[in-house]
Design a protein around this motif. Sequence first.
Motif, PDB file in Angstrom:
ATOM      1  N   ASP A  31     -73.113 -41.542 -26.814  1.00  0.00           N
ATOM      2  CA  ASP A  31     -73.302 -42.427 -25.668  1.00  0.00           C
ATOM      3  C   ASP A  31     -72.514 -41.869 -24.499  1.00  0.00           C
ATOM      4  OD1 ASP A  31     -73.573 -44.460 -23.843  1.00  0.00           O
ATOM      5  OD2 ASP A  31     -72.358 -45.894 -24.935  1.00  0.00           O
ATOM      6  N   HIS A  33     -71.767 -43.040 -21.847  1.00  0.00           N
ATOM      7  CA  HIS A  33     -70.897 -44.021 -21.211  1.00  0.00           C
ATOM      8  C   HIS A  33     -69.648 -44.295 -22.045  1.00  0.00           C
ATOM      9  CE1 HIS A  33     -73.928 -44.643 -18.199  1.00  0.00           C
ATOM     10  NE2 HIS A  33     -74.805 -44.771 -19.153  1.00  0.00           N
ATOM     11  N   LYS A  42     -79.636 -49.411 -23.682  1.00  0.00           N
ATOM     12  CA  LYS A  42     -79.244 -48.004 -23.724  1.00  0.00           C
ATOM     13  C   LYS A  42     -80.200 -47.187 -24.589  1.00  0.00           C
ATOM     14  CE  LYS A  42     -74.259 -48.527 -23.287  1.00  0.00           C
ATOM     15  NZ  LYS A  42     -72.986 -48.269 -23.976  1.00  0.00           N
TER      16      LYS A  42
END
Length: 102
Positions: A31, A33, A42
């Motif tokens: 991920d 982020h 996502k």
Amino acid sequence: MWGSRRTRESKTITCIACGGSVRRSEAREYDKHGDRWKRTGKEFEHLCKDCYRDLCHQPRDDLEALLVEIHAIEGTESRTAFLRRYDEIVEERYGPLEERER
């Protein structure tokens, strides 16, 4: 509801680091982020287990935004120019990197 585990395990993914193809069950989610536990809205990329082990697993607060900002400023300049600008911005925001004796 969660999809069938059997379906997920048989799916093949491509590792974003090395480009190798592995079964989904043999991969790790990435991920950009930094919080793979917040899943809503996502799409995850994947790494093979070997590449995942090679990652630095330290917190990376603001890193993605900083990289996007530098790219927006620098455009398509060379890698050297990009890295120079990254170093300058990090020092401006967080101070100089203190070298530690080993």
